[in-house]
Design a protein around this motif. Sequence first.
Motif, PDB file in Angstrom:
ATOM      1  N   UNK A 121       0.827  -1.204   0.000  1.00  0.00           N
ATOM      2  CA  UNK A 121       0.000   0.000   0.000  1.00  0.00           C
ATOM      3  C   UNK A 121       0.866   1.260   0.000  1.00  0.00           C
ATOM      4  N   UNK A 122       1.992   1.202   0.695  1.00  0.00           N
ATOM      5  CA  UNK A 122       2.917   2.340   0.686  1.00  0.00           C
ATOM      6  C   UNK A 122       3.485   2.542  -0.720  1.00  0.00           C
ATOM      7  N   UNK A 123       3.767   1.451  -1.410  1.00  0.00           N
ATOM      8  CA  UNK A 123       4.284   1.539  -2.779  1.00  0.00           C
ATOM      9  C   UNK A 123       3.274   2.221  -3.682  1.00  0.00           C
ATOM     10  N   UNK A 124       2.015   1.866  -3.546  1.00  0.00           N
ATOM     11  CA  UNK A 124       0.968   2.446  -4.385  1.00  0.00           C
ATOM     12  C   UNK A 124       0.853   3.948  -4.157  1.00  0.00           C
ATOM     13  N   UNK A 125       1.038   4.390  -2.920  1.00  0.00           N
ATOM     14  CA  UNK A 125       0.858   5.809  -2.597  1.00  0.00           C
ATOM     15  C   UNK A 125       2.129   6.639  -2.711  1.00  0.00           C
ATOM     16  N   UNK A 126       3.241   6.015  -3.072  1.00  0.00           N
ATOM     17  CA  UNK A 126       4.505   6.739  -3.193  1.00  0.00           C
ATOM     18  C   UNK A 126       4.599   7.353  -4.591  1.00  0.00           C
ATOM     19  N   UNK A 127       4.689   8.680  -4.699  1.00  0.00           N
ATOM     20  CA  UNK A 127       4.727   9.322  -6.016  1.00  0.00           C
ATOM     21  C   UNK A 127       6.031   9.035  -6.783  1.00  0.00           C
ATOM     22  N   UNK A 128       7.059   8.561  -6.114  1.00  0.00           N
ATOM     23  CA  UNK A 128       8.335   8.312  -6.786  1.00  0.00           C
ATOM     24  C   UNK A 128       8.461   6.876  -7.300  1.00  0.00           C
ATOM     25  N   UNK A 129       7.397   6.099  -7.209  1.00  0.00           N
ATOM     26  CA  UNK A 129       7.416   4.714  -7.667  1.00  0.00           C
ATOM     27  C   UNK A 129       6.788   4.636  -9.053  1.00  0.00           C
ATOM     28  N   UNK A 130       7.363   3.808  -9.923  1.00  0.00           N
ATOM     29  CA  UNK A 130       6.881   3.684 -11.295  1.00  0.00           C
ATOM     30  C   UNK A 130       5.480   3.066 -11.337  1.00  0.00           C
ATOM     31  N   UNK A 131       4.799   3.296 -12.442  1.00  0.00           N
ATOM     32  CA  UNK A 131       3.471   2.720 -12.629  1.00  0.00           C
ATOM     33  C   UNK A 131       3.549   1.197 -12.688  1.00  0.00           C
ATOM     34  N   UNK A 150       1.445  -1.257 -10.290  1.00  0.00           N
ATOM     35  CA  UNK A 150       0.598  -2.329 -10.807  1.00  0.00           C
ATOM     36  C   UNK A 150       0.940  -3.656 -10.125  1.00  0.00           C
ATOM     37  N   UNK A 151       2.242  -3.906  -9.966  1.00  0.00           N
ATOM     38  CA  UNK A 151       2.680  -5.122  -9.278  1.00  0.00           C
ATOM     39  C   UNK A 151       2.175  -5.137  -7.837  1.00  0.00           C
ATOM     40  N   UNK A 152       2.214  -3.989  -7.167  1.00  0.00           N
ATOM     41  CA  UNK A 152       1.727  -3.896  -5.793  1.00  0.00           C
ATOM     42  C   UNK A 152       0.233  -4.204  -5.724  1.00  0.00           C
ATOM     43  N   UNK A 153      -0.531  -3.701  -6.700  1.00  0.00           N
ATOM     44  CA  UNK A 153      -1.966  -4.013  -6.748  1.00  0.00           C
ATOM     45  C   UNK A 153      -2.180  -5.516  -6.909  1.00  0.00           C
ATOM     46  N   UNK A 154      -1.408  -6.143  -7.763  1.00  0.00           N
ATOM     47  CA  UNK A 154      -1.532  -7.589  -7.981  1.00  0.00           C
ATOM     48  C   UNK A 154      -1.193  -8.362  -6.705  1.00  0.00           C
ATOM     49  N   UNK A 155      -0.158  -7.922  -6.010  1.00  0.00           N
ATOM     50  CA  UNK A 155       0.233  -8.607  -4.773  1.00  0.00           C
ATOM     51  C   UNK A 155      -0.824  -8.450  -3.688  1.00  0.00           C
TER      52      UNK A 155
END
Length: 102
Positions: free
Chosen positions: A25-35, A39-44
């Motif tokens: 969830x932190x990955x999804x909300x981090x603006x410095x993380x690639x799309x 997407x991988x975070x959503x899948x996980x």
Amino acid sequence: MSAFQNLDPAGVSPEDRINALRGYKATINNPRVSEEAKQHAHEMIDSLGGDQPRAEMKQFDQQHDQNRVAGGLKASLSNPRVSQQGKNQAQEKLDKLSGPSE
């Protein structure tokens, strides 16, 4: 099959899955993380069961709390500083927790 099941033969605890979800969830909300990473975070998150681990952990905590309450009541039964009335009340509460006797 969970993404982490092959790491521990006993399975992954709900607490570990919740911690993993927090990271995704932190990955999804981090603006410095690639799309792509988002997407991988959503899948996980989907593969880990969404909020299911949180519900499992809540159920575990409720059972754990009941065990602590029962332990405290049992301790009061053998404490010489507790009045007889207090011991009687503790025994009644302990009987209610343990359910009907066989």
